[in-house]
Structure formats: structure tokens, C-alpha cells
Design a protein around this motif. Structure first.
Motif, short mmCIF file in Angstrom:
data_model
loop_
_atom_site.label_atom_id
_atom_site.label_comp_id
_atom_site.label_asym_id
_atom_site.label_seq_id
_atom_site.Cartn_x
_atom_site.Cartn_y
_atom_site.Cartn_z
N PHE A 1 -36.05 -28.67 36.12
CA PHE A 1 -36.06 -29.74 35.14
C PHE A 1 -34.74 -30.49 35.16
N CYS A 2 -33.65 -29.78 35.26
CA CYS A 2 -32.34 -30.44 35.24
C CYS A 2 -32.20 -31.40 36.41
N ASP A 3 -32.72 -31.03 37.57
CA ASP A 3 -32.63 -31.92 38.71
C ASP A 3 -33.38 -33.21 38.46
N PHE A 4 -34.52 -33.13 37.78
CA PHE A 4 -35.28 -34.35 37.49
C PHE A 4 -34.54 -35.25 36.53
N THR A 5 -33.84 -34.70 35.55
CA THR A 5 -33.10 -35.54 34.63
C THR A 5 -31.90 -36.17 35.33
N ARG A 6 -31.33 -35.45 36.28
CA ARG A 6 -30.24 -36.03 37.07
C ARG A 6 -30.74 -37.20 37.90
N ILE A 7 -31.92 -37.05 38.47
CA ILE A 7 -32.51 -38.13 39.26
C ILE A 7 -32.73 -39.35 38.37
N ALA A 8 -33.26 -39.14 37.19
CA ALA A 8 -33.53 -40.24 36.28
C ALA A 8 -32.25 -40.96 35.87
N ALA A 9 -31.15 -40.24 35.80
CA ALA A 9 -29.88 -40.83 35.39
C ALA A 9 -29.10 -41.41 36.57
N ALA A 10 -29.53 -41.12 37.78
CA ALA A 10 -28.78 -41.53 38.97
C ALA A 10 -29.12 -42.97 39.37
N ASP A 11 -28.35 -43.47 40.29
CA ASP A 11 -28.58 -44.79 40.86
C ASP A 11 -29.88 -44.76 41.66
N ALA A 57 -49.99 -16.62 32.41
CA ALA A 57 -49.25 -15.36 32.49
C ALA A 57 -48.37 -15.33 33.74
N GLN A 58 -48.89 -15.84 34.84
CA GLN A 58 -48.12 -15.90 36.09
C GLN A 58 -46.90 -16.81 35.91
N ALA A 59 -47.11 -17.98 35.32
CA ALA A 59 -46.01 -18.92 35.09
C ALA A 59 -44.97 -18.32 34.15
N SER A 60 -45.43 -17.61 33.15
CA SER A 60 -44.52 -16.97 32.21
C SER A 60 -43.66 -15.92 32.91
N GLY A 61 -44.27 -15.16 33.80
CA GLY A 61 -43.53 -14.15 34.54
C GLY A 61 -42.48 -14.77 35.45
N ILE A 62 -42.83 -15.87 36.09
CA ILE A 62 -41.88 -16.57 36.96
C ILE A 62 -40.71 -17.10 36.13
N ARG A 63 -41.03 -17.70 34.99
CA ARG A 63 -39.97 -18.23 34.12
C ARG A 63 -39.06 -17.11 33.62
N ALA A 64 -39.64 -15.98 33.26
CA ALA A 64 -38.85 -14.86 32.75
C ALA A 64 -37.90 -14.32 33.82
N ALA A 65 -38.28 -14.48 35.09
CA ALA A 65 -37.45 -13.97 36.18
C ALA A 65 -36.25 -14.86 36.48
N TRP A 66 -36.27 -16.09 35.99
CA TRP A 66 -35.13 -16.98 36.19
C TRP A 66 -33.92 -16.43 35.46
N HIS A 67 -32.79 -16.70 35.98
CA HIS A 67 -31.54 -16.29 35.34
C HIS A 67 -31.02 -17.47 34.52
N MET A 68 -31.63 -17.68 33.38
CA MET A 68 -31.30 -18.83 32.55
C MET A 68 -29.88 -18.75 32.01
N ASP A 69 -29.32 -17.57 31.93
CA ASP A 69 -27.96 -17.45 31.43
C ASP A 69 -26.95 -18.06 32.39
N SER A 70 -27.33 -18.24 33.66
CA SER A 70 -26.43 -18.85 34.62
C SER A 70 -26.51 -20.37 34.60
N PHE A 71 -27.48 -20.92 33.88
CA PHE A 71 -27.64 -22.37 33.78
C PHE A 71 -26.62 -22.93 32.80
N LYS A 72 -25.92 -23.95 33.23
CA LYS A 72 -24.96 -24.61 32.36
C LYS A 72 -25.32 -26.10 32.33
N PRO A 73 -25.74 -26.62 31.18
CA PRO A 73 -26.11 -28.03 31.11
C PRO A 73 -24.98 -28.92 31.61
N GLY A 74 -25.38 -29.97 32.32
CA GLY A 74 -24.41 -30.93 32.83
C GLY A 74 -23.79 -30.55 34.16
#
Length: 75
Positions: A1-11, A57-74
Motif C-alpha cells: 500500500f505504501c508503494d502505491f501512495t508513493r506512486i500517487a505522490a510522485a512525478d 482466511a488465507q489473506a488474513s494469514g498472509i497479512r499476519a505474517a508481515w512484519h508490520m513493526d518494521s514498517f515506518k511511515p514515510g
């Protein structure tokens, strides 16, 4: 998702060049997403609750496996 918002904000010209330069690398993931969305749509139209539940349920499992704590906005 963050990459898409960067694209939207980019030139837009810069993004165009990046997309065209990386076209071979973009096609497979784009097609995979299109296929997944088409399958999701078919399940909804068919009223296939069991398949929808399994997909969610599959999507939820994939999302839970992400390391969201390593994500830093910006970054």
C-alpha cells in the motif's frame, strides 16, 4: 500500500519511465492480481460463501505474517 501512495505522490513522468523500463518485471505481479480479483469476483457473484471464507482466511494469514513493526511511515 505504501508503494502505491508513493506512486500517487510522485512525478507522473518519472513513474511512466519507471513503469515502462520495468515492464517485464511488472507484468507477472499485475496479472496475478488481476487473476486473484477475477476469482474473488466470481466467488461473490456465485454466492460461494465457503470459498470466500477460505480466501479471506488465507489473506488474513498472509497479512499476519508481515512484519508490520518494521514498517515506518514515510520511508
Amino acid at each position: 500500500f505504501c508503494d502505491f501512495t508513493r506512486i500517487a505522490a510522485a512525478d507522473s513522468r518519472m513513474c511512466r519511465y519507471i513503469f515502462l523500463a520495468t515492464l517485464p518485471d511488472l507484468l507477472a505481479p499485475l496479472r496475478a492480481h488481476q487473476q486473484a480479483l477475477a476469482q474473488f469476483e466470481q466467488q461473490i457473484v456465485a454466492g460461494d460463501g465457503a470459498a470466500l471464507e477460505q480466501l479471506i482466511a488465507q489473506a488474513s494469514g498472509i497479512r499476519a505474517a508481515w512484519h508490520m513493526d518494521s514498517f515506518k511511515p514515510g520511508t
